[in-house]
Design a protein around this motif. Sequence first.
Motif, PDB file in Angstrom:
ATOM      1  N   ARG A 198     -64.891  41.609 -13.558  1.00 45.29           N
ATOM      2  CA  ARG A 198     -63.774  41.064 -12.773  1.00 45.29           C
ATOM      3  C   ARG A 198     -64.150  40.939 -11.302  1.00 45.29           C
ATOM      4  O   ARG A 198     -63.756  39.968 -10.646  1.00 45.29           O
ATOM      5  CB  ARG A 198     -62.543  41.944 -12.939  1.00 45.29           C
ATOM      6  N   LYS A 199     -64.899  41.888 -10.790  1.00 44.85           N
ATOM      7  CA  LYS A 199     -65.318  41.797  -9.391  1.00 44.85           C
ATOM      8  C   LYS A 199     -66.199  40.571  -9.170  1.00 44.85           C
ATOM      9  O   LYS A 199     -66.016  39.813  -8.202  1.00 44.85           O
ATOM     10  CB  LYS A 199     -66.061  43.061  -8.960  1.00 44.85           C
ATOM     11  N   THR A 200     -67.151  40.353 -10.082  1.00 44.72           N
ATOM     12  CA  THR A 200     -68.006  39.165  -9.985  1.00 44.72           C
ATOM     13  C   THR A 200     -67.173  37.898 -10.090  1.00 44.72           C
ATOM     14  O   THR A 200     -67.359  36.944  -9.325  1.00 44.72           O
ATOM     15  CB  THR A 200     -69.063  39.183 -11.100  1.00 44.72           C
ATOM     16  N   LEU A 251     -47.684  35.112 -18.211  1.00 45.77           N
ATOM     17  CA  LEU A 251     -48.451  35.692 -17.121  1.00 45.77           C
ATOM     18  C   LEU A 251     -48.182  34.923 -15.827  1.00 45.77           C
ATOM     19  O   LEU A 251     -47.855  33.736 -15.847  1.00 45.77           O
ATOM     20  CB  LEU A 251     -49.945  35.659 -17.451  1.00 45.77           C
ATOM     21  N   THR A 252     -48.314  35.611 -14.705  1.00 48.68           N
ATOM     22  CA  THR A 252     -48.128  34.985 -13.403  1.00 48.68           C
ATOM     23  C   THR A 252     -49.482  34.578 -12.827  1.00 48.68           C
ATOM     24  O   THR A 252     -50.535  35.031 -13.279  1.00 48.68           O
ATOM     25  CB  THR A 252     -47.414  35.937 -12.435  1.00 48.68           C
ATOM     26  N   ASP A 253     -49.436  33.707 -11.806  1.00 46.53           N
ATOM     27  CA  ASP A 253     -50.663  33.235 -11.169  1.00 46.53           C
ATOM     28  C   ASP A 253     -51.576  34.403 -10.814  1.00 46.53           C
ATOM     29  O   ASP A 253     -51.106  35.465 -10.386  1.00 46.53           O
ATOM     30  CB  ASP A 253     -50.334  32.486  -9.877  1.00 46.53           C
ATOM     31  N   GLY A 254     -52.873  34.170 -10.956  1.00 44.70           N
ATOM     32  CA  GLY A 254     -53.844  35.188 -10.582  1.00 44.70           C
ATOM     33  C   GLY A 254     -54.905  35.353 -11.652  1.00 44.70           C
ATOM     34  O   GLY A 254     -55.116  34.483 -12.493  1.00 44.70           O
ATOM     35  N   THR A 255     -55.573  36.493 -11.619  1.00 48.06           N
ATOM     36  CA  THR A 255     -56.693  36.780 -12.516  1.00 48.06           C
ATOM     37  C   THR A 255     -56.288  37.762 -13.608  1.00 48.06           C
ATOM     38  O   THR A 255     -55.590  38.744 -13.342  1.00 48.06           O
ATOM     39  CB  THR A 255     -57.874  37.356 -11.712  1.00 48.06           C
ATOM     40  N   ASN A 256     -56.744  37.486 -14.822  1.00 49.70           N
ATOM     41  CA  ASN A 256     -56.576  38.407 -15.939  1.00 49.70           C
ATOM     42  C   ASN A 256     -57.873  38.459 -16.735  1.00 49.70           C
ATOM     43  O   ASN A 256     -58.635  37.480 -16.760  1.00 49.70           O
ATOM     44  CB  ASN A 256     -55.437  37.962 -16.855  1.00 49.70           C
ATOM     45  N   ILE A 261     -64.345  33.101  -7.744  1.00 48.18           N
ATOM     46  CA  ILE A 261     -63.071  32.423  -7.487  1.00 48.18           C
ATOM     47  C   ILE A 261     -62.887  32.189  -5.994  1.00 48.18           C
ATOM     48  O   ILE A 261     -62.429  31.127  -5.557  1.00 48.18           O
ATOM     49  CB  ILE A 261     -61.883  33.243  -8.038  1.00 48.18           C
ATOM     50  N   GLY A 262     -63.264  33.175  -5.198  1.00 48.55           N
ATOM     51  CA  GLY A 262     -63.112  33.064  -3.755  1.00 48.55           C
ATOM     52  C   GLY A 262     -63.930  31.947  -3.139  1.00 48.55           C
ATOM     53  O   GLY A 262     -63.599  31.448  -2.056  1.00 48.55           O
ATOM     54  N   LYS A 263     -64.991  31.526  -3.827  1.00 43.81           N
ATOM     55  CA  LYS A 263     -65.854  30.457  -3.322  1.00 43.81           C
ATOM     56  C   LYS A 263     -65.641  29.135  -4.041  1.00 43.81           C
ATOM     57  O   LYS A 263     -66.265  28.125  -3.698  1.00 43.81           O
ATOM     58  CB  LYS A 263     -67.330  30.866  -3.469  1.00 43.81           C
ATOM     59  N   SER A 264     -64.769  29.124  -5.056  1.00 45.84           N
ATOM     60  CA  SER A 264     -64.674  27.973  -5.958  1.00 45.84           C
ATOM     61  C   SER A 264     -64.161  26.705  -5.283  1.00 45.84           C
ATOM     62  O   SER A 264     -64.507  25.594  -5.704  1.00 45.84           O
ATOM     63  CB  SER A 264     -63.777  28.320  -7.150  1.00 45.84           C
TER      64      SER A 264
END
Length: 284
Positions: free
Chosen positions: A167-169, A144-149, A174-177
């Motif tokens: 996934r939205k949550t 898998l490549t970088d990102g969310t799964n 992730i955006g605030k991590s």
Amino acid sequence: MCIVFLHFNNDMGAKYKLIMAANRDEYLSRPTKSADIHPDFPNIICGIDMKSGVEGGTWLGVSKSGKFSALTNVMARSPDPSKLRKGKLVIDYLKDEVDPLDYLKSLQDKTHREFNMLAGKIDSCGKICLGYYSNWDGKSPMLLTDGTNVVAGTALNGNWRKIKHGRKTFDDIIGKSASMNVGDLTNCLLESLLSDTTSLYPDELLEEQCYGTFSDTVLEKYCSVMISGITLCGTRSQTIVLIDENNQIHFTEMSLNGYDAADRTAWSKSSYSFTAMITEPNSS
């Protein structure tokens, strides 16, 4: 029917290389030990299945050498008893220094009951290497490549409504991590994501895949990230795995002791933090 949310980022300077959040959904009476150092493999930390025939297996774990893995069932008809059990696949991967993709490829010629599996590690350059394999969708193991799964009881990044909702949550967190410490991020993932009982019922895709196994009442409970309110089964454990920029692995598990998932006093917590001791794998 478990669910695993996973994000990895190999960019230089990323505060967290890996963020993984997972719910294990299982029969509430199934004998299980809370996360601990594995009695047979002291290099491994995981929850431990104690069911007869698969004792010592697990659904999710990490190793002190920087490996991690998770396994989910596939929502399908009753499992074929002639096929191999899959409960020790995660342990088998974690206990040896085999490369993730090599290990997943080794499973292709074996006839296990249906599963989805993630197998990853921190490589010798400090990068996350992550493989995925499902033995029921006809596809070969892949990196898998970088990102969310998201992995659940269906195809990778499937279209079940609860997958999209969760996934939205997850992406919002992730955006605030980058501005969150380990404790705050862990608590946010546990409370805002893994404990979300919002029902996304009805879900035609999920209903089609269960082949009429469940009543509408049960399906309504299944259509949420956290499954609770069903007498016999539901979310048994919640696990967070974080790997930071210094290769510190932070493992937290919440384990249900009893039958009422809504009662947070019935949950016990296990936490481990350590620096990964990275080694070169033995490639086949």
